[in-house]
Design a protein around this motif. Structure first.
Motif, PDB file in Angstrom:
ATOM      1  N   GLU A   1       0.752  -1.058   0.178  1.00  0.00           N
ATOM      2  CA  GLU A   1      -0.118  -0.075  -0.064  1.00  0.00           C
ATOM      3  C   GLU A   1       0.721   1.308   0.015  1.00  0.00           C
ATOM      4  OE1 GLU A   1      -3.449   1.803  -0.333  1.00  0.00           O
ATOM      5  OE2 GLU A   1      -3.452  -0.405  -0.027  1.00  0.00           O
ATOM      6  N   ILE A   2       1.141   1.865  -1.137  1.00  0.00           N
ATOM      7  CA  ILE A   2       2.003   3.025  -1.251  1.00  0.00           C
ATOM      8  C   ILE A   2       1.227   4.373  -0.635  1.00  0.00           C
ATOM      9  CG2 ILE A   2       3.209   4.529  -2.990  1.00  0.00           C
ATOM     10  CD1 ILE A   2       4.124   1.379  -2.790  1.00  0.00           C
ATOM     11  N   ILE A   3       1.758   4.923   0.279  1.00  0.00           N
ATOM     12  CA  ILE A   3       1.505   6.284   0.844  1.00  0.00           C
ATOM     13  C   ILE A   3       2.073   7.267   0.117  1.00  0.00           C
ATOM     14  CG2 ILE A   3       1.606   7.428   3.014  1.00  0.00           C
ATOM     15  CD1 ILE A   3       0.341   4.676   3.220  1.00  0.00           C
ATOM     16  N   ASP A   4       3.196   7.395  -0.391  1.00  0.00           N
ATOM     17  CA  ASP A   4       3.889   8.467  -0.672  1.00  0.00           C
ATOM     18  C   ASP A   4       5.184   8.042  -1.848  1.00  0.00           C
ATOM     19  OD1 ASP A   4       4.222  11.124  -1.431  1.00  0.00           O
ATOM     20  OD2 ASP A   4       5.397  11.520   0.360  1.00  0.00           O
ATOM     21  N   LEU A   5       5.248   8.763  -2.857  1.00  0.00           N
ATOM     22  CA  LEU A   5       6.238   8.054  -3.808  1.00  0.00           C
ATOM     23  C   LEU A   5       7.023   9.579  -4.522  1.00  0.00           C
ATOM     24  CD1 LEU A   5       6.200   5.439  -6.234  1.00  0.00           C
ATOM     25  CD2 LEU A   5       6.722   7.432  -7.131  1.00  0.00           C
ATOM     26  N   HIS A   6       8.492   9.426  -4.284  1.00  0.00           N
ATOM     27  CA  HIS A   6       8.968  10.367  -4.862  1.00  0.00           C
ATOM     28  C   HIS A   6      10.222  10.045  -5.596  1.00  0.00           C
ATOM     29  CE1 HIS A   6       7.478  13.435  -1.921  1.00  0.00           C
ATOM     30  NE2 HIS A   6       7.607  12.361  -1.102  1.00  0.00           N
ATOM     31  N   THR A   7      10.469  10.718  -6.870  1.00  0.00           N
ATOM     32  CA  THR A   7      11.511  10.303  -7.911  1.00  0.00           C
ATOM     33  C   THR A   7      12.445  11.421  -7.988  1.00  0.00           C
ATOM     34  OG1 THR A   7      10.143  10.799  -9.753  1.00  0.00           O
ATOM     35  CG2 THR A   7       9.720   8.654  -9.139  1.00  0.00           C
ATOM     36  N   GLN A   8      13.707  10.826  -8.401  1.00  0.00           N
ATOM     37  CA  GLN A   8      14.705  12.000  -8.816  1.00  0.00           C
ATOM     38  C   GLN A   8      15.429  11.580  -9.760  1.00  0.00           C
ATOM     39  OE1 GLN A   8      16.812  13.804  -5.680  1.00  0.00           O
ATOM     40  NE2 GLN A   8      18.033  15.096  -7.143  1.00  0.00           N
ATOM     41  N   LEU A   9      15.888  12.106 -10.807  1.00  0.00           N
ATOM     42  CA  LEU A   9      16.780  11.466 -11.877  1.00  0.00           C
ATOM     43  C   LEU A   9      18.201  11.835 -11.542  1.00  0.00           C
ATOM     44  CD1 LEU A   9      16.985  10.444 -14.756  1.00  0.00           C
ATOM     45  CD2 LEU A   9      17.160  12.813 -15.701  1.00  0.00           C
ATOM     46  N   ILE A  10      18.938  10.905 -11.551  1.00  0.00           N
ATOM     47  CA  ILE A  10      20.572  10.836 -10.805  1.00  0.00           C
ATOM     48  C   ILE A  10      21.410  10.649 -12.067  1.00  0.00           C
ATOM     49  CG2 ILE A  10      22.356  10.070  -9.379  1.00  0.00           C
ATOM     50  CD1 ILE A  10      19.776  11.138  -7.883  1.00  0.00           C
ATOM     51  N   LEU A  11      22.213  11.749 -12.499  1.00  0.00           N
ATOM     52  CA  LEU A  11      23.015  11.479 -13.633  1.00  0.00           C
ATOM     53  C   LEU A  11      24.494  11.142 -13.059  1.00  0.00           C
ATOM     54  CD1 LEU A  11      21.772  14.753 -15.543  1.00  0.00           C
ATOM     55  CD2 LEU A  11      21.144  12.393 -16.110  1.00  0.00           C
ATOM     56  N   SER A  12      24.934  10.132 -13.528  1.00  0.00           N
ATOM     57  CA  SER A  12      26.202   9.629 -13.020  1.00  0.00           C
ATOM     58  C   SER A  12      26.804   8.698 -14.082  1.00  0.00           C
ATOM     59  CB  SER A  12      26.141   8.995 -11.774  1.00  0.00           C
ATOM     60  OG  SER A  12      25.335   7.730 -11.865  1.00  0.00           O
ATOM     61  N   ASP A  13      27.549   7.668 -13.838  1.00  0.00           N
ATOM     62  CA  ASP A  13      28.439   6.961 -14.638  1.00  0.00           C
ATOM     63  C   ASP A  13      27.161   6.253 -15.366  1.00  0.00           C
ATOM     64  OD1 ASP A  13      30.942   7.940 -14.002  1.00  0.00           O
ATOM     65  OD2 ASP A  13      31.280   6.394 -12.607  1.00  0.00           O
ATOM     66  N   VAL A  14      26.148   5.800 -14.789  1.00  0.00           N
ATOM     67  CA  VAL A  14      25.085   4.890 -14.969  1.00  0.00           C
ATOM     68  C   VAL A  14      23.873   5.889 -14.561  1.00  0.00           C
ATOM     69  CG1 VAL A  14      23.549   2.895 -15.015  1.00  0.00           C
ATOM     70  CG2 VAL A  14      26.182   2.650 -14.929  1.00  0.00           C
ATOM     71  N   ASN A  15      23.263   6.554 -15.542  1.00  0.00           N
ATOM     72  CA  ASN A  15      22.177   7.373 -15.434  1.00  0.00           C
ATOM     73  C   ASN A  15      20.915   6.369 -14.710  1.00  0.00           C
ATOM     74  OD1 ASN A  15      23.580   9.647 -16.042  1.00  0.00           O
ATOM     75  ND2 ASN A  15      22.588   9.317 -18.167  1.00  0.00           N
TER      76      ASN A  15
END
Length: 146
Positions: free
Chosen positions: A30-44
């Motif tokens: 049961e998902i209460i909250d979800l946050h995403t962020q794009l991380i740019l590194s050697d492997v994005n």
């Protein structure tokens, strides 16, 4: 409330597998909250931060269950092994871990109850509509050839 952080690597090699893990997680909790962020590194990759709760376990009386502790008959064991072989092939084709396709408990339930059509598949515990639509015809085919 619990927390989970998942990584969705942006590459042809890993993206499908990582997305399948995330989708499986979203389906099970049961998902209460979800946050995403794009991380740019050697492997994005996308970092996915999830606040979740355990889903309430419902006892569904109209569905059949096969527990791990139950022993399968010789015939059921043959069917179970054929289903495992089919699942391994599907996992290899899809580049997914086998448990994402179906857990062993699901395969045991199918082997025990030998569904012969989509309606019968709906009565096997743990098989949701999406997986039945996606894999149902192939499962029935495996059972018919067993």
């Amino acid at each position: 409330m619990k927390v989970k952080v998942l990584k969705i690597r942006i590459s042809d090699q890993f993206q499908n597998m990582d997305e399948a893990v995330l989708n499986d997680y979203l389906e099970r909790y049961e998902i209460i909250d979800l946050h995403t962020q794009l991380i740019l590194s050697d492997v994005n990759y996308w970092s996915v931060f999830i606040n979740y709760e355990e889903k309430e376990r419902k006892v569904i009386l109209n569905k059949t269950n096969a527990g791990f502790e139950e022993e399968l008959t010789e015939e059921e064991m043959i069917i179970y092994n054929k289903l495992k072989h089919w699942r391994a092939e599907k996992a290899r084709e899809s580049q997914l871990p086998p448990y994402i396709i179906f857990h062993n408990a699901h395969l045991m339930s199918i082997a025990r109850h030998k569904p012969s059509n989509f309606e019968d598949l709906e009565n096997v515990s743990g098989l949701g509509k999406v997986k039945i639509e996606k894999y149902g015809a192939e499962i029935i085919e495996v059972l018919e050839s067993a």
